[in-house]
Design an enzyme around this catalytic site. Structure first.
Site, PDB file in Angstrom:
ATOM      1  N   SER A 215       4.403   2.132   8.096  1.00  0.00           N
ATOM      2  CA  SER A 215       4.075   1.075   7.152  1.00  0.00           C
ATOM      3  C   SER A 215       5.289   0.602   6.374  1.00  0.00           C
ATOM      4  O   SER A 215       6.113   1.401   5.937  1.00  0.00           O
ATOM      5  CB  SER A 215       3.035   1.553   6.143  1.00  0.00           C
ATOM      6  OG  SER A 215       1.759   1.541   6.708  1.00  0.00           O
TER       7      SER A 215
ATOM      8  N   HIS B  18       0.816  -1.217   0.000  1.00  0.00           N
ATOM      9  CA  HIS B  18       0.000   0.000   0.000  1.00  0.00           C
ATOM     10  C   HIS B  18       0.851   1.269   0.000  1.00  0.00           C
ATOM     11  O   HIS B  18       0.366   2.340  -0.344  1.00  0.00           O
ATOM     12  CB  HIS B  18      -1.004  -0.011   1.164  1.00  0.00           C
ATOM     13  CG  HIS B  18      -0.420   0.237   2.517  1.00  0.00           C
ATOM     14  ND1 HIS B  18      -0.143  -0.770   3.410  1.00  0.00           N
ATOM     15  CD2 HIS B  18      -0.076   1.386   3.150  1.00  0.00           C
ATOM     16  CE1 HIS B  18       0.345  -0.258   4.526  1.00  0.00           C
ATOM     17  NE2 HIS B  18       0.384   1.052   4.394  1.00  0.00           N
TER      18      HIS B  18
ATOM     19  N   ASP C  53      -0.023  -7.700   1.409  1.00  0.00           N
ATOM     20  CA  ASP C  53       0.437  -6.312   1.446  1.00  0.00           C
ATOM     21  C   ASP C  53       1.969  -6.216   1.486  1.00  0.00           C
ATOM     22  O   ASP C  53       2.565  -5.864   2.503  1.00  0.00           O
ATOM     23  CB  ASP C  53      -0.177  -5.621   2.664  1.00  0.00           C
ATOM     24  CG  ASP C  53       0.106  -4.130   2.716  1.00  0.00           C
ATOM     25  OD1 ASP C  53       0.512  -3.567   1.684  1.00  0.00           O
ATOM     26  OD2 ASP C  53      -0.096  -3.534   3.791  1.00  0.00           O
TER      27      ASP C  53
END
Length: 279
Positions: free
Chosen positions: A237, A85, A139
């Site tokens: 992230s 992402h 992801d």
């Protein structure tokens, strides 16, 4: 601006998305950190985790904090793992190959210290085609660098069956993200000590069927504290989760930061290795 549903979730670790939307909505090129950052953590020098890198684009996120928007983990001298992402069009404003100044920053503890460490261009980005932005399954992305990272900047990966994945074990997550859950971004690298949690804890916290993602025990792992406290947060992230000196996870998603009953969810590195055919 019309936002996709996952951008308005309560801090699902696709936080790079939230940052990009905030910057564009404000009509500003000012730097905005993207995905999860460390809650309940402590400062750490980059030399203590030389495989922790920052993803950067000044064109997209401005010069403050060196354009940092996500984290990554160096698993080879020209290979970095990060979250899929982080490479999303909503984050970068287009496909990663169109971001001409996409770089990784290595050896820099303080993002404000532009003269420290190195900035290495990303030559190519491979984003897992099976990534599902609703369930958050798959992801991860693989970045290939234009030149090698310094020697000693690589961390080994924990394969299937490695005791580093054992529930209850100690682990550490690293990043430059939010330290309060309220948009308080430090410039220096931080780390937080967490515990690897049983899959059942995350299956109960994230059963799926709604907007909060679905925990998949084969490809994900759970870490944090069930009563809240230490956790990753926005801006973190793609960053590394390390146990027993080996990489076991990448910061991926969750609800809130350090919230009781909502532990952090990470991509399981052993499943990434299986998917890519790495041994």
């Amino acid at each position: 601006m019309r936002m996709r549903r996952r951008l308005v979730r309560a801090l699902v670790r696709p936080l790079a998305l939230a940052a990009a939307v905030t910057a564009l909505s404000a009509g500003s090129t000012a730097s905005v950190a993207a995905d999860r950052a460390v809650i309940g953590g402590f400062p750490v020098d980059a030399s203590q985790s030389p495989w922790t890198v920052a993803l950067s684009s000044r064109d997209r996120f401005g010069g403050t904090r060196s354009g940092q928007f996500c984290g990554g983990a160096a698993v080879g001298r020209t290979t970095v793992l990060t979250a899929a992402h982080c490479m999303d069009r909503d984050v970068l404003g287009g496909p990663p190959e169109r971001v001409k100044d996409l770089k990784v920053i290595t050896g820099r503890t303080d993002l404000l210290a532009d003269r420290d460490g190195q900035e290495i261009a990303v030559r190519s980005a491979w984003v897992n085609p099976a990534y599902d932005g609703v369930s958050n399954i798959g992801d991860f992305a693989v970045l290939t660098l234009a030149r090698p990272l310094p020697a000693g900047s690589v961390i080994g990966m924990a394969a299937d069956g490695d005791p580093a994945y054992a529930p209850g074990g100690a682990a550490t997550v690293y990043g430059w993200g939010d330290i309060s859950g309220a948009g308080e971004y430090p410039s220096d690298l931080r780390a937080a000590r967490v515990r690897v949690l049983p899959d059942a804890s995350c299956e109960e916290a994230y059963p799926g069927g709604g907007a909060d993602g679905t925990y998949d025990a084969r490809s994900m792992l759970c870490a944090g504290e069930m009563d809240g406290g230490r956790d990753a947060c926005q801006g973190d992230s793609g960053g590394p989760l390390v146990a027993r000196g080996r990489l076991i996870g990448l910061v991926s998603w969750g609800i809130g930061c350090g919230r009781a009953g909502s532990p952090g969810v990470y991509m399981r590195v052993s499943d990434i290795m299986r998917t890519l055919g790495w041994r």
